[in-house]
Design a protein around this motif. Structure first.
Motif, short mmCIF file in Angstrom:
data_model
loop_
_atom_site.label_atom_id
_atom_site.label_comp_id
_atom_site.label_asym_id
_atom_site.label_seq_id
_atom_site.Cartn_x
_atom_site.Cartn_y
_atom_site.Cartn_z
N ASP A 162 13.59 4.67 12.61
CA ASP A 162 12.44 4.97 13.45
C ASP A 162 11.16 4.90 12.61
O ASP A 162 10.55 5.92 12.28
CB ASP A 162 12.60 6.35 14.09
CG ASP A 162 11.58 6.62 15.17
OD1 ASP A 162 10.70 5.77 15.39
OD2 ASP A 162 11.65 7.70 15.80
N ILE A 163 10.76 3.69 12.25
CA ILE A 163 9.61 3.50 11.37
C ILE A 163 8.32 3.95 12.05
O ILE A 163 7.41 4.49 11.41
CB ILE A 163 9.49 2.02 10.95
CG1 ILE A 163 10.76 1.59 10.22
CG2 ILE A 163 8.28 1.81 10.05
CD1 ILE A 163 11.04 2.36 8.97
N ALA A 196 6.55 3.07 1.38
CA ALA A 196 7.82 2.62 1.98
C ALA A 196 7.64 2.25 3.44
O ALA A 196 8.15 1.23 3.91
CB ALA A 196 8.88 3.72 1.83
N VAL A 197 6.91 3.08 4.18
CA VAL A 197 6.70 2.82 5.61
C VAL A 197 5.84 1.57 5.80
O VAL A 197 6.15 0.71 6.63
CB VAL A 197 6.07 4.03 6.30
CG1 VAL A 197 5.70 3.70 7.74
CG2 VAL A 197 7.02 5.23 6.27
N ALA A 207 0.43 -1.78 1.18
CA ALA A 207 1.48 -1.17 0.37
C ALA A 207 1.29 -1.51 -1.11
O ALA A 207 1.45 -0.66 -1.99
CB ALA A 207 2.86 -1.63 0.85
N ARG A 208 0.94 -2.77 -1.39
CA ARG A 208 0.74 -3.19 -2.78
C ARG A 208 -0.43 -2.45 -3.41
O ARG A 208 -0.37 -2.04 -4.58
CB ARG A 208 0.51 -4.71 -2.80
CG ARG A 208 0.19 -5.29 -4.17
CD ARG A 208 1.38 -5.25 -5.12
NE ARG A 208 1.08 -5.90 -6.38
CZ ARG A 208 1.17 -7.21 -6.60
NH1 ARG A 208 1.58 -8.04 -5.62
NH2 ARG A 208 0.90 -7.71 -7.78
N GLN A 209 -1.51 -2.29 -2.66
CA GLN A 209 -2.68 -1.59 -3.21
C GLN A 209 -2.32 -0.15 -3.58
O GLN A 209 -2.68 0.34 -4.65
CB GLN A 209 -3.83 -1.59 -2.19
CG GLN A 209 -5.09 -0.91 -2.71
CD GLN A 209 -6.23 -0.95 -1.70
OE1 GLN A 209 -6.14 -1.62 -0.67
NE2 GLN A 209 -7.29 -0.24 -1.98
N LEU A 210 -1.60 0.53 -2.67
CA LEU A 210 -1.19 1.91 -2.96
C LEU A 210 -0.22 1.97 -4.13
O LEU A 210 -0.28 2.88 -4.96
CB LEU A 210 -0.54 2.54 -1.72
CG LEU A 210 -1.43 3.26 -0.72
CD1 LEU A 210 -0.58 3.91 0.34
CD2 LEU A 210 -2.30 4.30 -1.41
N ALA A 211 0.72 1.01 -4.18
CA ALA A 211 1.70 0.99 -5.27
C ALA A 211 1.01 0.79 -6.62
O ALA A 211 1.37 1.42 -7.62
CB ALA A 211 2.73 -0.11 -5.03
N ASP A 212 0.00 -0.08 -6.65
CA ASP A 212 -0.75 -0.29 -7.89
C ASP A 212 -1.48 0.98 -8.31
O ASP A 212 -1.52 1.34 -9.49
CB ASP A 212 -1.74 -1.45 -7.71
CG ASP A 212 -1.06 -2.81 -7.64
OD1 ASP A 212 0.14 -2.89 -7.99
OD2 ASP A 212 -1.72 -3.78 -7.22
N GLU A 213 -2.08 1.68 -7.33
CA GLU A 213 -2.77 2.94 -7.64
C GLU A 213 -1.80 3.97 -8.19
O GLU A 213 -2.10 4.70 -9.14
CB GLU A 213 -3.45 3.49 -6.38
CG GLU A 213 -4.71 2.75 -5.97
CD GLU A 213 -5.45 3.48 -4.86
OE1 GLU A 213 -5.19 4.68 -4.67
OE2 GLU A 213 -6.29 2.86 -4.21
N LEU A 214 -0.62 4.02 -7.57
CA LEU A 214 0.38 5.00 -8.00
C LEU A 214 0.88 4.70 -9.41
O LEU A 214 1.09 5.62 -10.21
CB LEU A 214 1.55 5.01 -7.01
CG LEU A 214 2.63 6.07 -7.24
CD1 LEU A 214 2.02 7.47 -7.22
CD2 LEU A 214 3.72 5.97 -6.17
N THR A 245 9.59 1.79 -6.56
CA THR A 245 8.78 1.59 -5.35
C THR A 245 7.94 0.32 -5.46
O THR A 245 7.85 -0.48 -4.52
CB THR A 245 7.88 2.81 -5.11
OG1 THR A 245 8.70 3.97 -4.94
CG2 THR A 245 7.00 2.62 -3.88
N SER A 246 7.30 0.13 -6.63
CA SER A 246 6.51 -1.09 -6.84
C SER A 246 7.37 -2.34 -6.75
O SER A 246 6.96 -3.35 -6.16
CB SER A 246 5.83 -1.04 -8.21
OG SER A 246 4.79 -0.10 -8.21
N ALA A 247 8.57 -2.27 -7.32
CA ALA A 247 9.48 -3.42 -7.29
C ALA A 247 9.87 -3.79 -5.87
O ALA A 247 10.00 -4.97 -5.53
CB ALA A 247 10.73 -3.12 -8.12
#
Length: 414
Positions: A162-163, A196-197, A207-214, A245-247
């Motif tokens: 249930d995304i 992830a969502v 998602a990529r922008q957030l992953a890079d920040e993280l 997560t980044s991967a």
């Protein structure tokens, strides 16, 4: 009032439920050695220590008070110290009767109940419990408790497929993390839930922008773009999960080389002696991602599965054993070993599945690929079309695309 060993047992349970090490809980107010003796029951707590630890945990000092055997506090202490007989039923009843009990105590009760339901494979019941956990968390003054409840609920929604329900909950967790100064573990949880969502929904640039920040925040030790302060020395387990997560995002963007590099870094950071379950989860996730990459990584997947198989059997966790069987079946099919792939499917059918939504769809894909290999193309194609529509309706964009792509290839091969 704060008798040992009950105080120590409850203190340890509260610390673990918040994902804190003894050093993180001790902070600068008490020594880690003293905290260890409190948890073991070797030292009686002083009033100052109780107040300090309650503040660090975001609970009222009254949470540590003794109660009669049937009270919520006593049942929580019993479960936290290893008592499991009819634990879920007793805890559910105590929560139902808890009335005006301290909100942090009820939060702890719902958290434990959700953990028990997860171990029993009761995903839908766990989702309902986590919704109550979110509501109770809003009665507390703790942003950490509010964030952790939402992180768990968003993850549960995702596992059930249930995304669309997971997305607003993950957004709330992310907002809590960015509006408050929290520890790195909680901040990373919120970021990873939203990444992830977004990734499942096909919102890969976000998602990529957030992953890079993280990564900058947790792995590189820099501040995030939104002003979130740098983490300092983040625990190895958190760094490994952030790289994983980044991967995942990079894999879905088709950047296999970068994704492989992140996975290698993640696996290097975490030894099995640090956290066996996370070590196992990380390698199963890496095997799954390698199978989704454009490059042929089947041999690498088979080596990884050979590495983790003893741990899968040792851990005794049904979910991971089934994930292992699924990955082994997919890898065997890709390797041309149809007999082993078929055996994996039969094992999964024989035990009753506890796979999450994504892996259930991937199992359906594998079964129908085997049907096509056996010559039953018409039935398999019809099944796969239904499966693709199911994935699409649940907003699993990349999963639906994978099935449609296979159908196109199967049609071209006729």
């Amino acid at each position: 009032m704060f008798a040992q060993p009950a105080f120590g047992q409850q203190l340890r349970a509260l610390r673990r439920s918040r994902g804190l090490t003894q050093a993180e809980l001790a902070g600068t107010g008490i020594s880690t050695a003293y905290l260890s003796r409190l948890e073991s029951g070797g030292r009686p707590p002083t009033a100052r220590a109780v107040d300090y630890l309650a503040g660090r945990l975001g609970v009222s000092p009254s949470v540590f008070g003794q109660g009669s055997p049937g009270t919520l506090s006593a049942i929580i202490a019993m479960i936290s110290s290893g008592g499991r007989f009819e634990a879920a039923a007793s805890l559910r009843q105590a929560l139902h009767e808890s009335g005006a009990e301290d909100a942090a105590l009820r939060w702890h009760g719902y958290w434990l109940l959700a953990e028990l339901q997860e171990k029993e494979g009761l995903a839908a019941d766990r989702r309902d419990t986590l919704k109550l956990l979110v509501a109770v968390s809003d009665e507390t003054d703790s942003p950490e408790l509010r964030l952790r409840a939402r992180h768990q609920l968003a993850t549960c929604h995702r596992s059930l497929g249930d995304i669309l329900s997971a997305y607003p909950v993950a957004m709330e967790a992310y907002a809590i993390a960015t509006e408050n100064i929290l520890n790195v573990v909680d901040t990373a949880r919120a970021f990873m839930a939203l990444i992830a969502v977004q990734s499942e929904l096909g919102r890969l640039p976000e998602a990529r922008q957030l992953a890079d920040e993280l990564e900058r925040l947790v792995v590189d030790g820099e501040g995030a773009a939104d002003g979130t302060p740098a983490s300092g020395d983040a625990p190895a387990a958190v760094q490994a999960q952030v790289l994983w997560t980044s991967a995942t995002v990079l894999t879905r963007q088709g950047e296999s080389e970068l994704a492989s590099r992140r996975l290698d870094q993640a696996m290097e950071r975490l030894a099995g002696s640090d956290d066996l379950v996370l070590w196992l989860r990380l390698r199963l996730a890496a095997a799954s991602l390698y199978l989704q990459m454009e490059t042929d990584s089947v041999d690498r997947v088979l080596r990884l599965l050979g590495e983790v198989e003893p741990a899968v059997r040792l851990a005794g966790l049904r979910q991971y054993a089934q994930e292992f069987d699924l990955l082994q079946g997919i890898a065997a099919f890709r390797h041309g070993d149809l007999a082993t792939a078929q055996e994996s499917c039969l094992r999964l059918d024989a035990v009753g599945q506890s796979l999450d939504f994504r892996d259930t769809v991937r199992l359906g894909l594998l079964k129908n690929q085997l049907l096509i290999a056996e010559g039953d193309r018409e039935l398999a194609v019809a099944n796969l079309r239904d499966l693709a529509v199911k994935a699409q309706r649940s907003a699993h964009v990349d999963l639906a695309a994978e099935i449609w792509r296979y159908l196109a290839e199967a049609g071209a091969a006729r």
